[in-house]
Scaffold this active site. Sequence first.
Site, PDB file in Angstrom:
ATOM      1  N   ASP A  13      36.861  22.267  93.490  1.00  0.00           N
ATOM      2  CA  ASP A  13      35.950  21.133  93.610  1.00  0.00           C
ATOM      3  C   ASP A  13      35.420  20.612  94.856  1.00  0.00           C
ATOM      4  O   ASP A  13      35.130  19.614  95.148  1.00  0.00           O
ATOM      5  CB  ASP A  13      36.929  19.945  93.158  1.00  0.00           C
ATOM      6  CG  ASP A  13      37.784  20.361  92.115  1.00  0.00           C
ATOM      7  OD1 ASP A  13      37.440  20.843  90.823  1.00  0.00           O
ATOM      8  OD2 ASP A  13      39.054  19.867  92.128  1.00  0.00           O
ATOM      9  N   GLY A  17      29.195  24.462  91.997  1.00  0.00           N
ATOM     10  CA  GLY A  17      28.290  24.470  91.108  1.00  0.00           C
ATOM     11  C   GLY A  17      26.807  23.958  91.757  1.00  0.00           C
ATOM     12  O   GLY A  17      25.744  24.575  91.488  1.00  0.00           O
ATOM     13  N   HIS A  43      32.661  24.125  87.038  1.00  0.00           N
ATOM     14  CA  HIS A  43      31.607  23.860  87.954  1.00  0.00           C
ATOM     15  C   HIS A  43      30.756  23.038  87.487  1.00  0.00           C
ATOM     16  O   HIS A  43      29.955  23.070  86.446  1.00  0.00           O
ATOM     17  CB  HIS A  43      31.079  25.385  88.367  1.00  0.00           C
ATOM     18  CG  HIS A  43      31.809  26.283  88.953  1.00  0.00           C
ATOM     19  ND1 HIS A  43      31.595  27.541  89.208  1.00  0.00           N
ATOM     20  CD2 HIS A  43      33.355  26.048  89.596  1.00  0.00           C
ATOM     21  CE1 HIS A  43      32.684  28.121  89.843  1.00  0.00           C
ATOM     22  NE2 HIS A  43      33.565  27.144  90.035  1.00  0.00           N
ATOM     23  N   VAL A 250      37.673  19.750  84.465  1.00  0.00           N
ATOM     24  CA  VAL A 250      38.395  20.224  83.262  1.00  0.00           C
ATOM     25  C   VAL A 250      39.440  19.447  82.538  1.00  0.00           C
ATOM     26  O   VAL A 250      39.287  19.342  81.331  1.00  0.00           O
ATOM     27  CB  VAL A 250      38.740  21.621  83.746  1.00  0.00           C
ATOM     28  CG1 VAL A 250      39.713  22.270  82.419  1.00  0.00           C
ATOM     29  CG2 VAL A 250      38.009  22.659  84.138  1.00  0.00           C
ATOM     30  N   ARG A 253      41.562  14.529  85.243  1.00  0.00           N
ATOM     31  CA  ARG A 253      42.647  13.894  85.997  1.00  0.00           C
ATOM     32  C   ARG A 253      42.123  13.601  87.336  1.00  0.00           C
ATOM     33  O   ARG A 253      41.154  14.091  87.991  1.00  0.00           O
ATOM     34  CB  ARG A 253      43.869  15.086  86.535  1.00  0.00           C
ATOM     35  CG  ARG A 253      44.719  15.346  85.340  1.00  0.00           C
ATOM     36  CD  ARG A 253      45.771  16.502  85.656  1.00  0.00           C
ATOM     37  NE  ARG A 253      45.180  17.696  85.900  1.00  0.00           N
ATOM     38  CZ  ARG A 253      45.737  18.690  86.635  1.00  0.00           C
ATOM     39  NH1 ARG A 253      47.007  18.637  86.318  1.00  0.00           N
ATOM     40  NH2 ARG A 253      45.189  19.905  86.532  1.00  0.00           N
TER      41      ARG A 253
HETATM   42  P1  IMP Z   1      45.962  26.656  86.495  1.00  0.00           P
HETATM   43  O1  IMP Z   1      45.233  27.845  87.181  1.00  0.00           O
HETATM   44  O2  IMP Z   1      45.150  26.085  85.352  1.00  0.00           O
HETATM   45  O3  IMP Z   1      47.528  27.108  85.772  1.00  0.00           O
HETATM   46  O4  IMP Z   1      46.423  25.642  87.317  1.00  0.00           O
HETATM   47  C1  IMP Z   1      47.081  25.697  88.706  1.00  0.00           C
HETATM   48  C2  IMP Z   1      46.742  24.784  89.718  1.00  0.00           C
HETATM   49  O5  IMP Z   1      45.620  25.028  90.068  1.00  0.00           O
HETATM   50  C3  IMP Z   1      46.813  23.492  89.426  1.00  0.00           C
HETATM   51  O6  IMP Z   1      47.196  22.454  90.414  1.00  0.00           O
HETATM   52  C4  IMP Z   1      45.420  23.038  88.942  1.00  0.00           C
HETATM   53  O7  IMP Z   1      45.245  21.694  89.191  1.00  0.00           O
HETATM   54  C5  IMP Z   1      44.461  23.991  90.049  1.00  0.00           C
HETATM   55  N1  IMP Z   1      43.383  24.363  89.666  1.00  0.00           N
HETATM   56  C6  IMP Z   1      42.980  25.313  88.649  1.00  0.00           C
HETATM   57  N2  IMP Z   1      41.554  25.387  88.680  1.00  0.00           N
HETATM   58  C7  IMP Z   1      41.144  24.218  89.334  1.00  0.00           C
HETATM   59  C8  IMP Z   1      39.588  24.014  89.586  1.00  0.00           C
HETATM   60  O8  IMP Z   1      38.618  24.636  89.390  1.00  0.00           O
HETATM   61  N3  IMP Z   1      39.596  23.222  90.496  1.00  0.00           N
HETATM   62  C9  IMP Z   1      40.744  22.461  91.024  1.00  0.00           C
HETATM   63  N4  IMP Z   1      41.872  22.812  90.751  1.00  0.00           N
HETATM   64  C10 IMP Z   1      42.126  23.853  89.870  1.00  0.00           C
END
Ligand code: IMP
Length: 350
Positions: A13, A17, A43, A250, A253
Amino acid sequence: MPCTVIVGGFFGDEGKGKIAAYLAMRDKPDICIRGGNGPNAGHTVIHGGVQYSLRLIPSGFVDPSTSLLIGPGVPVDPTVLLDELRKTDSERRIEVDNQCAIVEPRHKEQESRSDHLSKKVGSTKSGVGACNAERALRMVKLAQQIPSLKPYVGDTVGEVQKALSENKKIMIEGTQGTFLSLYHGTYPYVTSKDTTASSACADVGVGPTQVDEVIVIFKAYVTRVGEGPLEGQLDRDEVARRGWTEFGTVTGRERRAAPFDFKLAKRAVQINGATQIALTKLDVLFPTAKGAQHIEDLDKGAKAFISEIEKQTGVPVTLIGTGPKEEDLIDLRTVSRSARIQAAPIVRRN
Ligand code: IMP
């Protein structure tokens, strides 16, 4: 360019993008290729007055002449991909590598059922981790086996290597952030693969010696969604008072927030082998920077902040985001070092 990798420097974040879209419009890469993890990423691109939240398509889609590729290391959810292709009208210039792993509905169900992922890790539950695990077991389906993807599947690695041999411009887009890396992040509060520049290259079949520039992206403050440590975390009221409140692309939150972390930034620069830094949302920290396009337009405080980042990381800040639109950006890539020092004034490497 010619071969540039962009990656996140904190916990995702950071505004990848926006930076990718700007670079695509400005530099007109022949190929924008997505590395990194799968559709757990989000993104955000604002282009032509429209906001796009992209989970798989490279953010460089904004340049209509760019070929859009997805490398073999990226897990692909066909439903997400097909939806994004329609929304971005990119069906005619996308190629998905035939070796991409496929995220299936059961992967999402598996993650939703897991208390460890849902509650402890704070996963986005996009099925990406379960898909990567299955790939490691060599049981996952690949893109070449999926009829709905047939028109889009090909050898992206061959395309990229051909473009490199012809000295064409290539932009490799990573996902998440350095400290969400499975290897370098705050395990177990991390995503399901490495997210650094080296992995982004491996994801798309580009070797370390073929890369010219690595741009690591930092936001002017640090945010984190999901669980895991966040040094200097502020309470919600203070985050709101500073105007730093954000929501995940996504999952929607609310993100936790903390001031810019110089120690983490230095480590991210090292791990990614960064040659440049892109700094986003400077205007949120310094409202007078809003919409600025020239370094001279920044006030003393903003310049001192940039100098401090350069001093502590040893890498130049070459792109500075000053607002949500593509054109809200100061591009110092072509400004000579000495001119930048006079304007900033920028403190040199340690
Ligand atoms: P997962 O990869 O979806 O299993 O998430 C694992 C951890 O990575 C969690 O804390 C998510 O919030 C964080 N996370 C996964 N993808 C992103 C992203 O694109 N941006 C920020 N946090 C992410």
